[in-house]
Design an enzyme around this catalytic site. Structure first.
Site, PDB file in Angstrom:
ATOM      1  N   GLY C  40      13.878  10.246 -11.328  1.00  0.00           N
ATOM      2  CA  GLY C  40      12.592   9.710 -10.909  1.00  0.00           C
ATOM      3  C   GLY C  40      12.519   9.705  -9.390  1.00  0.00           C
ATOM      4  N   LEU C  43       8.597   5.277  -5.884  1.00  0.00           N
ATOM      5  CA  LEU C  43       9.067   4.392  -4.818  1.00  0.00           C
ATOM      6  C   LEU C  43      10.492   3.939  -5.044  1.00  0.00           C
ATOM      7  CD1 LEU C  43       6.184   2.033  -3.814  1.00  0.00           C
ATOM      8  CD2 LEU C  43       7.635   3.414  -2.339  1.00  0.00           C
ATOM      9  N   ARG C 330      -3.997 -11.187 -14.077  1.00  0.00           N
ATOM     10  CA  ARG C 330      -4.493 -10.057 -14.864  1.00  0.00           C
ATOM     11  C   ARG C 330      -4.577 -10.333 -16.356  1.00  0.00           C
ATOM     12  NH1 ARG C 330      -1.334  -5.217 -11.693  1.00  0.00           N
ATOM     13  NH2 ARG C 330      -2.697  -5.322  -9.892  1.00  0.00           N
ATOM     14  N   SER C 440       4.164  -4.815  -7.896  1.00  0.00           N
ATOM     15  CA  SER C 440       4.900  -3.699  -8.484  1.00  0.00           C
ATOM     16  C   SER C 440       5.412  -2.750  -7.415  1.00  0.00           C
ATOM     17  CB  SER C 440       4.056  -2.958  -9.512  1.00  0.00           C
ATOM     18  OG  SER C 440       3.109  -2.141  -8.891  1.00  0.00           O
ATOM     19  N   LEU C 441       4.579  -2.461  -6.413  1.00  0.00           N
ATOM     20  CA  LEU C 441       5.079  -1.638  -5.303  1.00  0.00           C
ATOM     21  C   LEU C 441       6.265  -2.359  -4.679  1.00  0.00           C
ATOM     22  CD1 LEU C 441       1.791  -0.483  -3.524  1.00  0.00           C
ATOM     23  CD2 LEU C 441       3.294   0.856  -4.984  1.00  0.00           C
TER      24      LEU C 441
END
Lengths: 219, 247, 636
Positions: C40, C43, C330, C440-441
């Protein structure tokens, strides 16, 4: 860097030629004056040019510029074609760019043709003494005015010069602004002004060089 | 709706390719263009044919992986859009749509509509970074950058690396891509120390990969999904002069 | 097997330091001898590969896309959180830790979450140094905005392209290490299996997607950074290629899978418009900063949005959650939207959307400010829908988004297979049962840049004494043989339906029964349905083309085969958890007004599933809350 270098040569020589054209056109405007004044003035002017050592240097720069501009354009075009060996079956380039910008090579060839004929008509006769001998005027200068005048009594030449002034203008329109960009001019507002200046410059050159033969023809 | 798709099929890099016609039915205007191709592929599978190879990933216009030359335009008929953002409502019922891969010597065809854009990675590899290791950073606000400079850097940094600029350029020039990256980093204080080498090395690699010269047709900035301005190329040229003089 | 999270001793704020002090180091000369595989290039992956390369390890990095820059981190729009307290609004590492753990509904590990908050500030420093053009004030300092689930402004952003800018920075750093010869990049390679030798992760089998060849790669450790698996729903905000195969294969080789059913449904995506749709486009949650969400108060209101007077609009988030309003987390926002849509107040052609309205914000702040903040999102919205959101409200709808669940990892981010690490979205670590926006970043980056490079040495140091394993080892040939047979099997079925057909079926079941709200009978039915889909798939799928060529249809089918199995585990997990927490909402466990009821007495644990020959065995990692007390998560 070489990509940039090659384009800079084209841009630099192109700009030099653009400046030359301004001088050239200004001088040609003498032809628009009444005959009695213009013959004298035009011939004196061309004699002065021929005899000035400074102009000699400029003339060599000019030859070099035309040569380099053409040679590098040929190299660049060849390499660009190599960079895109396969063409699209359908390509709508007109929707994202001007026809002129897509066809600078073709326009350049037409301009070159123009230059070659032009040199044959004048430069070869006056400087190299080819063809019929050029007479002297009353003041003892070579009567270049007469050469011009008689050439443009031929409607084919008039048509040739006038029509080819169009691709010249198109070539100059794209050439002038992109030469500046190639050489790194990137001021945002400046570029907008540049774009207008290029258009005006190209229009003046195209109309100027195109209309003089017609006027001379009817003189 | 129903359209005829003329699609470039080519088995591999050295095979001969050709445009093949496919009649596609049952499409709706809401479908994206890629969904129409998906639909065609499903039909091909059911007809026991090999599917058409084309690329995509995020399908929201940011990853830069999709890229097709559609009806003579990079990413299709609209300006500033990726292929995945193109919808069938941009076409009329009964249209014939020609779909070709990006064409450039530096982007060899892998299969059908897929090209190899690794040349871009190699250009990036020649200096599109700031050589500071993880763990060495000073406090973020110790570097003040005016909003103007930062916004301008962001404009250039927005490039998604899709290659539409190369695809649409008659010279297959990668100047817009390369200049965007150079200007992004060189205009920021963090990028200053390596700015000259970055400009020189990246453009050198650009040439090595076989991209052509920029002749400022301006097609690239029209097709660029992020609307990156061609002024970037002029700015890159200015940086190149400076770099050459300074070195 | 008892799960040991290896949480270091000491006070919360000292744990990470204590860990680093006590972990094993490797001298630079020895690092050169150690090889790490990173799967992967998002980031987490690119950050880890670049940083490990800088540290001196020999790294091989893999991605299935044509370039490392395409990884789906690129699509995160809104921002990245950091406890910098630049806004002087009472933020701190502790506050961020608390918000995150509360946002996750007290289903994550205190020590991990605290470390996430602690490392957030240095991460902003790092990315600023790498040239990320974060938004700035006129005076030159960094700007922040607020995001769902918090009351401070701690989100840093680069227009609406934060993920792209962070990823490009990571990709740049990775490219630097590729040039330096410390990282070898394998693009268009997909990991198809994990190879273990004597219980330790020793390499992978990857398929070269261009020529279809299976290749063996050996290493001293394997790091999975393969992102989320929400494509199990088919329609999601994820990239089409995103998949769960790598972690699923690792799971089948012995890595425990934690909280698989914790998947986040994002409230602000574009609604589905047709059956053929392949993906749901996300509109950044940051829009909720200035946009107000509403539906018509009347059912089946046929008027266009601008014609509905203020008095007939139901700003349901502001009504139900007055203190957080449109910035409710969310899971809560999505569920509230679903509730309104189900009650017949949905808008749009398919009545499956709600309005996100900017007219008030434009009046208050001016068009220019709104354009500056969200310009590219408005542009994107127009491209896709053809609607100008400056003039009429956007239509948005919930969509499958983030997977909080993933491979179980300990404090060192190591899975239950020694030498196998999982970082970023593909692990289960910091977000609990629900992830806060812009975290998440953060998690992906912190895992990749700061944590893994400081924990992997603790394991690798022990390998220096061992002989490296070569790809000739029979475990490699065995794994390659198995995967080759698997591929041949799929190709030989030659049935009557496409892979997409089965994926659509799977997606429908999962969206219906295992998304925003779940119940026992529904989940039981879902498991049965998925079993059927699985049987049908293996009987009736049709894949054309061969294995030794570029074959996108085969790639799809291989990924789907794993998704089907993963879906079974997700439903099993959701069925097992008799409570509502975060994104996991079991209809049987709710209050009268529809709020979630958590059952801490029985379910204050991380479920970690072991693969046992087609069956799943539950292990529990009990969650200890030493430093805070779980409370009822209220945003009212």
């Amino acid at each position: 860097m070489n990509l940039f270098f090659r384009k800079s040569i084209i841009a630099g020589t192109g700009l030099f030629l653009c400046i030359f054209l301004i001088v050239h056109l200004s001088a040609n405007c003498i032809l628009l004056l009444p005959e009695d004044i213009s013959r004298e003035m035009y011939n004196t002017y061309s004699t002065t040019l021929r005899e000035s050592p400074l102009i000699k240097i400029v003339a060599y720069l000019l030859y070099a510029s035309i040569f380099l501009h053409t040679a590098y354009a040929a190299i660049v075009t060849y390499q660009n074609r190599n960079a895109k060996p396969d063409r699209y079956a359908v390509n709508n380039a007109k929707e994202n760019s001007s026809w002129t910008s897509q066809n600078m090579g073709l326009l350049g060839i037409l301009v070159l043709l123009f230059i070659v004929v032009h040199l044959a008509n004048f430069w070869a006769r006056i400087k190299l003494g080819m063809g019929a001998e050029v007479a002297m005027d009353n003041s003892g200068n070579l009567d270049v005015y007469q050469v011009t005048y008689s050439l443009f009594q031929n409607p084919y030449y008039v048509a040739f010069y006038t029509i080819l002034a169009i691709p010249l203008g198109m070539h100059l329109h794209h050439g002038l602004k992109s030469a500046f960009k190639t050489l790194g001019f990137h001021h945002k507002r400046g570029l907008k002004v540049l774009s207008k200046v290029s258009l005006i410059y190209a229009a003046v050159m195209s109309i100027g060089f195109g209309i003089i033969p017609v006027i001379v023809y009817f003189k | 709706m129903k359209v005829t798709l003329r699609i470039w099929r080519q088995e591999g890099p050295i095979d001969k390719g050709e445009l093949k016609e496919y009649l596609v039915d049952d499409l709706t205007e809401d479908m994206s263009f890629l969904e129409a191709l998906d639909h065609l592929n499903e039909q091909l599978v059911l007809k026991n044919e090999k599917v058409i190879a084309y690329e995509y990933d995020c399908r929201e216009g940011i990853c830069g992986q999709c890229g097709l030359f559609i009806n003579g335009r990079a990413h299709g008929p609209h300006d500033h859009m990726t292929t995945c953002q193109l919808h069938m409502r941009s076409f009329a019922d009964g249209d014939t749509i020609t779909v070709e891969p990006w064409r450039a010597k530096a982007f060899p065809i892998v299969k059908d509509l897929i090209v190899d854009r690794s040349a871009f990675d190699r250009i990036i590899g020649q200096g599109a970074y700031i050589s500071a290791k993880t763990g060495t950073a000073p406090e973020a606000n110790s570097i003040l950058i005016s909003k103007e400079v930062s916004d301008k850097a962001m404009d250039a940094a927005a490039c998604i690396g899709c290659g539409a600029c190369v695809a649409t350029c008659k010279n297959a020039s990668a100047a817009l891509f390369t200049s965007a990256k150079i200007n992004h980093l060189n205009s920021l204080p963090q990028g200053k120390p390596e700015s000259h080498h970055r400009a020189l090395d990246m453009t050198k690699q650009m040439e090595k990969e076989g991209f052509g010269h920029c002749t400022f047709t301006g097609a690239c900035e029209v097709e660029c999904p992020e609307g990156i301005s061609i002024t970037n190329i002029a700015e890159m040229n200015a940086r190149l002069i400076r770099a050459k003089v300074m070195n | 097997m008892v799960l040991n999270a290896k949480i270091p001793e000491g006070k919360l704020e000292e744990k990470w330091r204590n860990y680093q002090i006590s972990s094993q180091l490797i001298n630079p000369a020895n690092k050169k001898k150690l090889k790490v595989i990173v799967v992967g290039s998002g980031l987490a992956g690119a950050g880890a590969a670049a940083t490990l390369g800088e540290l001196g390890y020999e790294v091989q990095c893999f991605c299935y896309q044509d370039s490392a820059r395409r990884a789906h981190s690129v699509a995160a729009q809104g921002g990245v959180n950091a406890a910098k307290n630049y806004q002087h609004d009472g933020d701190s590492v502790w506050r961020m830790y608390y918000d995150t753990i509360k946002g996750g509904d007290f289903r994550s590990r205190e020590a991990n979450v605290y470390r996430l908050a602690e490392l957030s500030a240095p991460l902003i420093d790092h990315f600023t140094q790498q040239g990320v053009p974060f938004a700035r004030e006129y005076g030159g300092v960094l700007v922040n905005r607020s995001f769902g689930g918090v009351q401070v402004e701690r989100t840093f952003y680069a227009r609406g392209q934060t993920g792209q800018q962070l990823l490009l920075a990571a990709y740049s750093q990775l490219s630097k290490m590729v040039r330096a010869g410390k990282v070898e990049m394998f693009t268009r390679h997909e990991m198809l299996d994990l190879v273990t030798v004597e219980g330790k992760a020793r390499g992978i089998i990857a398929r070269d997607l261009v020529n279809g060849e299976l290749k063996r790669f050996a290493a001293d450790a394997v790091v999975l950074a393969t992102g989320g698996y929400s494509r199990v729903f088919r329609l999601s905000t994820l990239a089409i290629g995103c998949n769960g195969s790598a972690i699923w294969k690792a799971h089948k080789r012995g890595a425990f899978f934690a909280a698989p059913s914790f998947t986040q449904i994002h409230p602000t995506a574009l609604p589905q418009s047709s059956e053929a749709q392949s993906k749901l486009t996300l509109m950044s949650e940051s829009l909720r900063n200035d946009g107000r969400i509403w539906v018509p108060s009347n059912k089946d209101d046929k008027r266009s949005a601008n014609d509905i007077p203020e008095a007939e609009r139901d700003y349901y988030l502001e009504r139900r959650y007055p203190s957080f309003g449109n910035l409710a987390p969310r899971d809560i926002s999505s569920r509230a939207a679903k509730e309104r849509i189900d009650a017949g107040h949905g808008v749009g052609r398919l009545k499956n959307a709600v309005y996100l309205d900017f007219s008030h914000a434009i009046q208050r702040l001016g068009l220019e400010t709104i354009r500056d903040r969200y310009g590219n999102l408005f542009k994107m919205y127009k491209k896709i829908t053809g609607i100008d959101a400056y003039k009429e409200p956007m239509q948005i709808s919930p969509a499958a988004h983030f997977s909080m669940g993933g491979l179980w990892v300990d404090y060192e981010l190591m899975t239950t297979i020694p030498g196998l690490y999982a970082i970023g979205e593909c692990n289960f670590s910091d977000h609990g049962a629900n992830r806060l926006g812009a975290n998440s970043l953060l998690q992906a980056s912190v895992d990749g840049y700061f944590i893994l490079p400081n924990t992997i040495n603790n394991y690798l140091s022990s390998l220096l004494k061992e002989e490296p394993v070569s790809t000739d080892h029979h475990s490699f040939s065995q794994a390659e043989k198995e995967i080759s047979e698997h591929i041949q099997k799929i190709l030989s079925i030659n049935g009557t339906q496409t892979a997409d057909h089965f994926h659509r079926q799977l997606g429908r079941v999962m969206w219906q029964e295992c998304a925003m709200s779940r119940n026992k009978s529904g989940l039981e039915k879902a498991i049965k349905d998925i079993e059927e889909i699985k049987t049908d798939f293996w009987k009736d799928v049709k894949v054309t083309g061969g294995s030794l060529e570029l074959n996108t249809e085969l790639e799809k089918a291989l990924r789907l085969a794993d998704f089907i199995e993963l879906a079974l585990l997700m439903c099993t997990d959701a069925l097992n958890r008799d409570e509502s927490c975060g994104a996991h909402f079991r209809e049987e466990y709710q209050t009268k007004d529809g709020e979630a009821v958590r059952v801490d007495e029985d379910y204050s644990f991380v479920s970690a599933w072991e693969y046992a020959n087609g069956d799943f065995k539950l292990h529990k990692e009990e969650l200890q809350f030493e430093f805070i007390k779980p409370t009822v998560r209220s945003y009212k």
